[in-house]
Design an enzyme around this catalytic site. Structure first.
Site, mmCIF file in Angstrom:
data_model
loop_
_atom_site.group_PDB
_atom_site.id
_atom_site.type_symbol
_atom_site.label_atom_id
_atom_site.label_comp_id
_atom_site.label_asym_id
_atom_site.label_seq_id
_atom_site.Cartn_x
_atom_site.Cartn_y
_atom_site.Cartn_z
ATOM 1 N N LYS A 43 -38.154 22.167 1.261
ATOM 2 C CA LYS A 43 -38.671 20.880 1.757
ATOM 3 C C LYS A 43 -40.136 20.695 1.357
ATOM 4 O O LYS A 43 -40.771 21.645 0.889
ATOM 5 C CB LYS A 43 -38.526 20.842 3.274
ATOM 6 N N ARG A 141 -37.207 19.665 19.734
ATOM 7 C CA ARG A 141 -37.665 18.721 18.722
ATOM 8 C C ARG A 141 -36.531 17.713 18.533
ATOM 9 O O ARG A 141 -36.630 16.595 18.926
ATOM 10 C CB ARG A 141 -37.996 19.465 17.421
ATOM 11 N N TYR A 270 -72.911 15.757 1.423
ATOM 12 C CA TYR A 270 -72.922 14.725 2.471
ATOM 13 C C TYR A 270 -73.484 15.264 3.777
ATOM 14 O O TYR A 270 -73.066 16.327 4.253
ATOM 15 C CB TYR A 270 -71.501 14.231 2.747
HETATM 16 C C1 LIG Z 1 -38.589 24.694 7.638
HETATM 17 C C2 LIG Z 1 -37.328 25.153 8.159
HETATM 18 C C3 LIG Z 1 -36.834 26.431 7.811
HETATM 19 C C4 LIG Z 1 -37.635 27.412 6.979
HETATM 20 O O1 LIG Z 1 -38.617 28.014 7.772
HETATM 21 P P1 LIG Z 1 -39.545 29.194 7.202
HETATM 22 O O2 LIG Z 1 -40.226 29.727 8.403
HETATM 23 O O3 LIG Z 1 -40.499 28.544 6.239
HETATM 24 O O4 LIG Z 1 -38.674 30.167 6.550
HETATM 25 C C5 LIG Z 1 -35.588 26.789 8.252
HETATM 26 N N1 LIG Z 1 -34.846 25.953 9.027
HETATM 27 C C6 LIG Z 1 -35.284 24.730 9.386
HETATM 28 C C7 LIG Z 1 -34.410 23.866 10.229
HETATM 29 C C8 LIG Z 1 -36.536 24.291 8.983
HETATM 30 O O5 LIG Z 1 -36.959 23.088 9.354
#
Ligand SMILES: *Cc1c(COP(=O)(O)O)cnc(C)c1O
Length: 377
Positions: A43, A141, A270
């Protein structure tokens, strides 16, 4: 159509993506998860490493499926010829159902409205679309709470055009090593899935965890594990370094574009948040918070130049960062700068950068914008 110009030289700040390291990490993780399937979570532009190239590489390295969070990412992978299952691990809207069906993406479903929307389009297109039921065991969530699942399945399990291939949850406190909470969530998941099974609602693929579960809890691998950040060379917790060694996939490099000497008592950048005490040599690195190099690194972060660890001084701006190169011998414009990676026996990792900015590796690597060219080596 948007035109992409071809240039004879490019902006010096680039992210080098080491595909061999990525391949090695995935191979090691596959060994750890043994018989369970590996869903490579790519992702957020593959945590900043580039969705399509990393997707292709993950499949080549043996990932059985890929995970993304948006329909856009899934469609991009399909348009580029990836044909393994692609899971949308986030919640999508019923309006996106037609694209999910068209691209044959595996949606996470926990709303009747979404289930019906996908079913309707699937029937129209004469397709059967795999979907995974998302359970909420304590992250709060999204997902169905255990007490809601039975009535949900009674309405949705038999909808035409849907194949309830899997069921999953996502833990809240694994990276912190809170096993008491995690085991409670795991048991709740198992009990709920067992109850559904007894009621005739079966799901072939059960999965609960990402990198930390893959590395530390073989007893929770079930049918599939979903590592993300570990694929890119980072264990979510330092305690995992004894179990698996991984190699960072991304190196971030640039070149100095300007070097100058400033007398004592000169405010720099800045707001003059840094003032020279003595005569200083100051250099400009062409990267800023507009590239995803966090402003929180102002007066805190470090880079490697000429084999030395140098300090960021002053406030990072949209496009530039200033560093103190007073102690680097013979430093010149054009000199290589390492923002992530190794130089002269020293190394700056995304973990270091995350510490300096008070964040985690995920935010560091996935934050780099499109303006930073990804070069695959
Ligand atoms: C992002 C995510 C993962 C991967 O998590 P990592 O800690 O980066 O391995 C796995 N399952 C879901 C549902 C996620 O949103």
């Amino acid at each position: 159509m948007l035109q992409t110009p071809t240039l004879s030289a490019y902006h010096p700040t680039t992210a080098e993506i080491d595909l061999a390291a990525f391949n090695e990490n995935i191979t090691k993780l596959k060994k750890l998860v043994k018989k369970s399937m590996l869903l490579a979570v790519i992702k957020t532009n593959a945590y900043g490493h580039g969705t399509v190239r990393i997707g292709e590489e993950a499949v080549k390295a043996g990932a059985e499926s890929l995970g993304v969070t948006t329909v856009e990412e899934g469609a991009l992978l399909r348009e580029n010829g990836i044909d393994v299952p692609i899971h949308i691990l986030s919640s999508i809207t019923p309006e996106q159902a037609s694209d999910v069906v068209r691209y044959e993406l595996t949606a996470s479903v926990f709303s009747i409205r979404l289930a019906k929307a996908i079913s309707e389009v699937a029937v129209k297109q004469r397709k059967t679309i795999p979907v995974h039921l998302k359970l909420d065991t304590g992250l709060h969530r999204f997902g169905l709470e255990p007490h809601e699942v039975l009535s949900f399945c009674e309405v949705c399990y038999e909808l035409p055009g849907l194949w309830w291939e899997g069921v999953y949850t996502h833990f809240s406190s694994v990276d912190e090593g809170d096993w008491e909470t995690t085991e409670r969530q795991f048991n709740l998941f198992i009990d709920t899935v067992t109850m559904l099974d007894e009621q005739g609602f079966n799901f072939a693929i059960r999965h609960v965890g990402g990198s930390t579960i893959a590395i530390e809890r073989p007893d929770m691998h079930l049918d599939m594990v979903r590592p993300g950040v570990a694929l890119f060379g980072y264990q979510p917790a330092a305690r995992q370094r004894d179990i698996i060694s991984l190699k960072p996939v991304m190196a971030l490099k640039s070149n100095l574009i300007y070097v100058r000497e400033l007398p004592p008592n000169t405010p720099v950048g800045y707001g003059g948040s840094y003032v020279t005490r003595t005569t200083k040599k100051i250099a400009v690195v062409p990267i800023g918070h507009g590239d995803g190099y966090s402003r929180a690194l102002s007066n805190k972060g470090k880079m490697l130049i000429g084999g030395k660890r140098v300090k960021i001084i002053g406030t990072i701006s949209l496009d530039q960062t200033l560093v103190d190169v007073t102690d680097v011998p013979d430093v010149t414009e054009g000199e290589e700068v390492i923002l992530l990676g190794e130089q002269g026996g020293d190394e700056i990792t995304a973990e270091d950068v995350a510490d300096w900015m008070g964040s985690i590796v995920d935010e560091v690597v996935s934050g780099f914008t499109e303006r930073i060219r990804r070069v695959y080596v």
